[in-house]
Design a protein around this motif. Structure first.
Motif, PDB file in Angstrom:
ATOM      1  N   ARG A 124       2.128  19.824 -15.255  1.00 37.33           N
ATOM      2  CA  ARG A 124       0.815  20.452 -15.377  1.00 37.33           C
ATOM      3  C   ARG A 124       0.780  21.746 -14.567  1.00 37.33           C
ATOM      4  N   ASN A 125      -0.047  22.687 -15.016  1.00 34.17           N
ATOM      5  CA  ASN A 125      -0.219  23.948 -14.310  1.00 34.17           C
ATOM      6  C   ASN A 125      -0.822  23.708 -12.933  1.00 34.17           C
ATOM      7  N   HIS A 126      -0.473  24.570 -11.955  1.00 35.71           N
ATOM      8  CA  HIS A 126      -1.013  24.385 -10.607  1.00 35.71           C
ATOM      9  C   HIS A 126      -2.538  24.499 -10.583  1.00 35.71           C
ATOM     10  N   THR A 127      -3.117  25.259 -11.506  1.00 34.75           N
ATOM     11  CA  THR A 127      -4.583  25.359 -11.554  1.00 34.75           C
ATOM     12  C   THR A 127      -5.192  24.031 -11.985  1.00 34.75           C
ATOM     13  N   ASP A 128      -4.516  23.317 -12.880  1.00 36.11           N
ATOM     14  CA  ASP A 128      -4.999  21.993 -13.291  1.00 36.11           C
ATOM     15  C   ASP A 128      -4.866  20.989 -12.148  1.00 36.11           C
ATOM     16  N   LEU A 129      -3.788  21.092 -11.380  1.00 34.08           N
ATOM     17  CA  LEU A 129      -3.589  20.170 -10.265  1.00 34.08           C
ATOM     18  C   LEU A 129      -4.682  20.333  -9.221  1.00 34.08           C
ATOM     19  N   ARG A 130      -5.017  21.583  -8.889  1.00 31.13           N
ATOM     20  CA  ARG A 130      -6.055  21.764  -7.861  1.00 31.13           C
ATOM     21  C   ARG A 130      -7.443  21.367  -8.388  1.00 31.13           C
ATOM     22  N   LYS A 131      -7.678  21.523  -9.704  1.00 29.34           N
ATOM     23  CA  LYS A 131      -8.940  21.049 -10.272  1.00 29.34           C
ATOM     24  C   LYS A 131      -9.039  19.532 -10.149  1.00 29.34           C
ATOM     25  N   THR A 132      -7.919  18.863 -10.344  1.00 30.50           N
ATOM     26  CA  THR A 132      -7.891  17.405 -10.208  1.00 30.50           C
ATOM     27  C   THR A 132      -8.284  16.996  -8.799  1.00 30.50           C
TER      28      THR A 132
END
Length: 591
Positions: free
Chosen positions: A171-179
């Motif tokens: 997953r993209n790092h932006t998706d990880l931080r949203k999680t």
């Protein structure tokens, strides 16, 4: 004739200037474009952060006391900072590359880092410090070699190899931080990458076909220095090379007592140097393995990094099962005893001719004590946050060091507690008030259920003790006050403590943080503010001319054009440039 007399005089003067002033410590210059590229390390195409189109980025190769100049052009779509993990930036926290000291580099802007690797040797790495970006790459090795006048405590290796290992999500790092921001866990990683590449297909069921893997070429009978860095997100990894001994020689700027390991646990943010002799027959290639530790192995078998060690006279591909990892899922003591076995080589010289052990840290009186306790994530103001001693750090809009420089009030509080808070946890910018030339004892107490790593910028600290249970005053009786390793990143096992000692001789504002990215992102950090009461540039360099401004000081920021080409990198270089201008002016006046 007048022309030649003037030209000769100026030429002689400039030559003398160069010989006397520019013959000192050398400059190492880099020009970096930081951008996104698309790659498929685990067979799934995704966006990663590259430096000059490379993932991982280039290895910075320097020698003790070199001046490092890196012009970073931010071609991402979000702010960027590069931090230099383990580089001590003597007197110069302005170059640290974290939000406590630097404003971010906006998209389409550039910033030139300049610092001296003063009195340092060893193996380190750099990475982007903002927005969970390290989960997308942007990292690379950083080598500081001994000066020629100081011999290595081992024979000069036949080659130098950098290996970067880390857990990886598709997953993209932006998706990880949203999680994480949504209060959820990241879940199990999708794999482990080695130098930005996926696993060799050692198992046709676990590893799909077509994945690019790392292959390292070596020659039989030669000895190589292999520098291994865990640049991952949150997973401790066991590193091993099939049928080869790992002779540990250095860790994060300290030469160690040389000991052989068949494998070594490398925790998030840690770096080690091994001497590996290619003493096996070349009937096949050999596996290089980085596998997850302290997890349910049956679930995590696919989360294993595998590269290939290829002898130049190899007769075939690596085959068969991977070399075994430590079998201690029910034995908590194996990894801790292994960590305790890593000792400082007190007789070896490091960056200076005097032996490392001549700094007798065990005889220095402690002036400050801080017990930093972390717990499982907890709710604060409706948000799931990580804490240290009951405080979840929130970065202010104005960096701490800039606020001090321009006397901006109310940016942070200099009230971080010596012992964990007993009341409700809180979110704020609370900072440790360090005593200049003091000697600080820090106990890292891990009351979470997972291994945590902690790092302090600007310093190498002494790891003097670790054990299971709660730390008490009586625990000091177990401290190693002679040859505890000096390093910048240390692990703390779940339900255990680790004690470190820090000599506070480096003025500045320095980040003390969890290296596990999820905990760091959710607030498990603080800063140690160290001020010399005497106002002098001898203990801290002045604010750089190219400093960026933000927050309360945002109006001070001028428009910027991205620079390129040669850099004027120091006062001496500027003076040399001025002399050249004088030469040209003198020549012009003669015509």
């Amino acid at each position: 004739m007048a022309f030649f007399r003037v030209f000769s005089l100026i030429f002689i003067y400039i030559s003398l200037f160069i010989s006397r002033c520019l013959a000192g410590d050398a400059f190492v210059n880099y020009e970096w474009d930081v951008s996104y590229i698309n790659v498929s390390p685990l067979g799934v195409q995704q966006q990663v952060i590259a430096i000059d189109g490379k993932f991982p980025g280039p290895v910075v190769n320097a020698t003790t006391n070199n001046h490092i100049v890196v012009n970073v052009r931010n071609k991402l779509d979000e702010d960027l900072l590069i931090t230099w993990a383990g580089i001590q930036h003597r007197r110069n926290s302005w170059q640290d590359g974290v939000l406590g000291t630097n404003c971010p580099i906006p998209p389409k802007w550039n910033f030139t880092y300049q610092f001296q690797v003063k009195d340092q040797i060893g193996s380190f790495f750099y990475f982007p410090s903002l927005h969970f970006q390290r989960a997308a790459g942007g990292y690379g090795g950083f080598i500081i070699n001994n000066r020629p006048v100081i011999s290595l405590p081992f024979d000069t290796p036949n080659g130098d190899i950098t290996i970067m290992i880390g857990d990886w999500y598709t997953r993209n790092h932006t998706d990880l931080r949203k999680t994480l921001s949504a209060g959820k866990d990241l879940g199990m990683p999708d794999g482990v990458v080695i130098n930005g590449k996926g696993p060799y297909r050692y198992n046709t069921t676990l590893v799909p076909d077509g994945i690019e893997y790392e292959s390292i070429d070596v020659h039989p009978g030669k000895t190589y220095r292999i520098r291994v860095h865990n640049v991952g997100i949150s997973t401790s990894l066991n590193f091993r090379i099939q049928n080869h001994n790992l002779l540990l020689a250095e860790s994060e700027g300290s030469y160690t007592v040389q000991q052989n390991y068949t494998s070594l646990d490398i925790h998030v943010g840690q770096s080690y140097s091994f001497l590996v002799t290619m003493d096996q027959n070349a009937s096949t290639d050999y596996y290089i393995v980085a596998s997850a530790r302290f997890v349910n192995e049956s679930l995590w078998k696919r989360v294993t990094g595998v590269a290939i060690l290829h002898y130049s006279n190899s007769k075939g591909k690596a085959t068969g099962p991977l070399p075994d990892s430590p079998n201690d899922i029910f034995d908590k003591t194996f990894s801790m005893n292994q960590a305790r076995s890593i000792r400082w080589n007190v007789s070896a010289s490091g960056a200076r001719p005097n032996p490392q052990g001549s700094f007798r840290y065990g005889s220095i009186n402690v002036t400050d004590v801080y017990v930093l306790k972390n717990k499982p994530l907890e709710m604060i103001n409706g948000k799931r946050r990580a804490t240290l001693s009951g405080i979840s750090y929130v970065n202010p809009d104005t960096p701490i060091r800039l606020a001090d420089q321009f006397k901006v009030k109310g940016v942070y509080k200099l009230d971080f507690p010596n012992f964990p808070l007993t009341g409700a946890p809180r979110m704020e910018a609370s900072v440790i008030n360090g005593t200049y030339r003091g000697f600080m004892e820090v106990i890292l107490q891990n009351n979470d259920t997972t291994i945590q790593s902690y790092h302090m910028d600007g310093y190498a600290f002494f790891v003097v003790g670790m054990d299971y249970g709660d730390w008490t005053n009586n625990s000091r009786g177990t401290y190693n006050k002679w040859d505890g390793i000096a390093r910048c990143t240390v692990q703390v096992f779940p339900g255990a403590w680790t004690a470190i000692l820090i000599s506070l001789d480096n003025v500045g504002v320095w980040n003390l943080r969890a290296e596990n990215l999820d905990r760091w992102y959710l607030g498990q950090e603080t800063y140690v503010r160290i001020v010399n009461p005497e106002d002098t540039n001898k203990t801290e360099l002045p604010i750089p001319d190219n400093a960026l401004y933000c927050g309360a000081l945002g109006k001070m920021q001028k428009a910027q054009e991205i620079s390129s080409g040669a850099l004027i990198t120091s006062g001496r270089s500027k003076l040399f440039f001025t002399l050249l201008m004088v030469l040209f002016a003198a020549i012009s006046n003669l015509f």
